[in-house]
Scaffold this active site. Structure first.
Site, PDB file in Angstrom:
ATOM      1  N   SER A 160     -22.473  77.258  27.956  1.00  0.00           N
ATOM      2  CA  SER A 160     -23.882  77.452  28.301  1.00  0.00           C
ATOM      3  C   SER A 160     -24.725  76.535  27.447  1.00  0.00           C
ATOM      4  O   SER A 160     -24.321  76.132  26.351  1.00  0.00           O
ATOM      5  CB  SER A 160     -24.283  78.910  28.039  1.00  0.00           C
ATOM      6  OG  SER A 160     -25.683  79.064  27.993  1.00  0.00           O
ATOM      7  N   TYR A 186     -24.431  84.579  20.359  1.00  0.00           N
ATOM      8  CA  TYR A 186     -24.113  84.027  21.676  1.00  0.00           C
ATOM      9  C   TYR A 186     -23.933  82.518  21.584  1.00  0.00           C
ATOM     10  O   TYR A 186     -22.965  81.955  22.133  1.00  0.00           O
ATOM     11  CB  TYR A 186     -25.229  84.369  22.662  1.00  0.00           C
ATOM     12  CG  TYR A 186     -25.033  83.780  24.044  1.00  0.00           C
ATOM     13  CD1 TYR A 186     -24.022  84.239  24.877  1.00  0.00           C
ATOM     14  CD2 TYR A 186     -25.875  82.766  24.509  1.00  0.00           C
ATOM     15  CE1 TYR A 186     -23.838  83.701  26.143  1.00  0.00           C
ATOM     16  CE2 TYR A 186     -25.705  82.232  25.778  1.00  0.00           C
ATOM     17  CZ  TYR A 186     -24.691  82.700  26.594  1.00  0.00           C
ATOM     18  OH  TYR A 186     -24.513  82.167  27.845  1.00  0.00           O
TER      19      TYR A 186
END
Length: 311
Positions: A160, A186
């Site tokens: 991502s 994350y």
């Protein structure tokens, strides 16, 4: 499966169906994690459309079966299996990899969690790092034999643009000494997904195994369930022009699995069905790969640390 460098040009608006058209995967085995929702479903659908035997590796087996039934309703010839996999549980990972038989041509590490409040796996690993990276690392290393026997296997690792938030925090990967930050957690896990592909390709090139990471694009799915509702609403307005459908979001995964040229020295991070530009900062929130995610020394160190962590 034959990679065709002269294949048609695909881009941000391409769908997984567009990318898979003309590809023949009959006789090939694929495994897709997180295959019962979002872009995982569309990845399975496309690979099955091309004739692959696809295993849906899912935490919720009933949801996986419902997904398989829905795909078969549109494509009765789809060859699908559903297996249980909980990436937060390394024993579950070991059971799946230990039970696998035959070659594995495509492994799509699609499952993931995002911005989860502080939580740890049973072995004490920070949740994002444990699920997004360590679970998939254990799966890939556990399936090394089947991947090596496939003669040209590919691993697609879903990353991502969030990787830009953090490199690998080697001094405190699990937030035991510093305050927990879900954004950093994350980001670290998404950087790990890129570094894994770099080191897997280097270590396993003699086995014919290549790997690369992909950024699927800006897509609104259940992955954002832990976001503050006000922030989510603001982001949907801010990035409304660049949002992809799940069919478009799966396109880069399918492209890297079937068409991209991979190998040592090849691009390690792909977006919009092409290599991403290397950037100092992801200023638009979506495009580019930051240099800390391409560091080969960090990739080697992360691999060693991960081996120790999974025991």
């Amino acid at each position: 499966m034959t990679v065709d460098p002269a294949s048609p040009r695909f881009g941000e608006s391409s769908t997984a169906h567009d990318v898979i058209e003309g590809i023949d995967l009959h006789g090939r085995n694929a495994l897709v994690t997180g295959a019962s929702s979002g872009i995982g479903v569309e990845t399975v659908r496309a690979l099955a459309e091309a004739g692959a035997t696809v295993v849906l590796a899912v935490r919720d087996v009933e949801a996986g079966r419902s997904t398989a039934d829905e795909i078969r309703a549109r494509n009765p010839a789809a060859d699908l299996r559903v297996l249980e996999l909980d990436l937060a549980d390394l024993d579950s990972v070991k059971r799946l990899s230990g039970a696998w038989s035959g070659p594995l041509h495509l492994l799509v590490a699609n499952a993931g969690v995002m911005h989860v409040p502080e939580r740890r796996t049973a072995r004490g690993h920070e949740w994002h790092f444990g699920v997004n990276h360590l679970g998939h690392f254990a799966l890939a290393t556990g399936l090394h034999g089947p991947l090596a026997s496939a003669d040209g296997a590919r691993i697609v690792s879903l990353s991502s643009s969030g990787h830009g938030a953090s490199g690998i925090r080697f001094d405190d990967m699990h937030f035991r000494r510093t305050p927990y930050d879900s954004g950093l957690a994350y980001g670290q896990s998404k950087t790990a997904n890129v570094l894994f592909g770099i080191e897997a390709t280097r270590r396993w090139r003699d086995d014919g195994i290549t790997a690369a990471a992909v950024m699927p694009g800006g897509i609104w799915t259940g992955l954002q369930r832990h976001w503050d509702p006000a922030v989510l609403a603001e982001m949907k307005v801010r990035y409304s022009d660049g949002v992809k459908t799940v069919e478009q979001g799966a396109a880069t995964s399918v492209f890297v699995a079937t068409r991209a040229e991979l190998g040592v020295g090849a691009p390690a991070y792909w977006e919009d069905c092409g290599p991403a530009d290397v950037v100092d900062d992801i200023v638009d929130g979506i495009h580019g790969v930051v240099r800390h995610a391409l560091d080969p020394d960090a990739a080697r160190r992360l691999w060693s640390e991960s081996e120790a962590l999974i025991g």
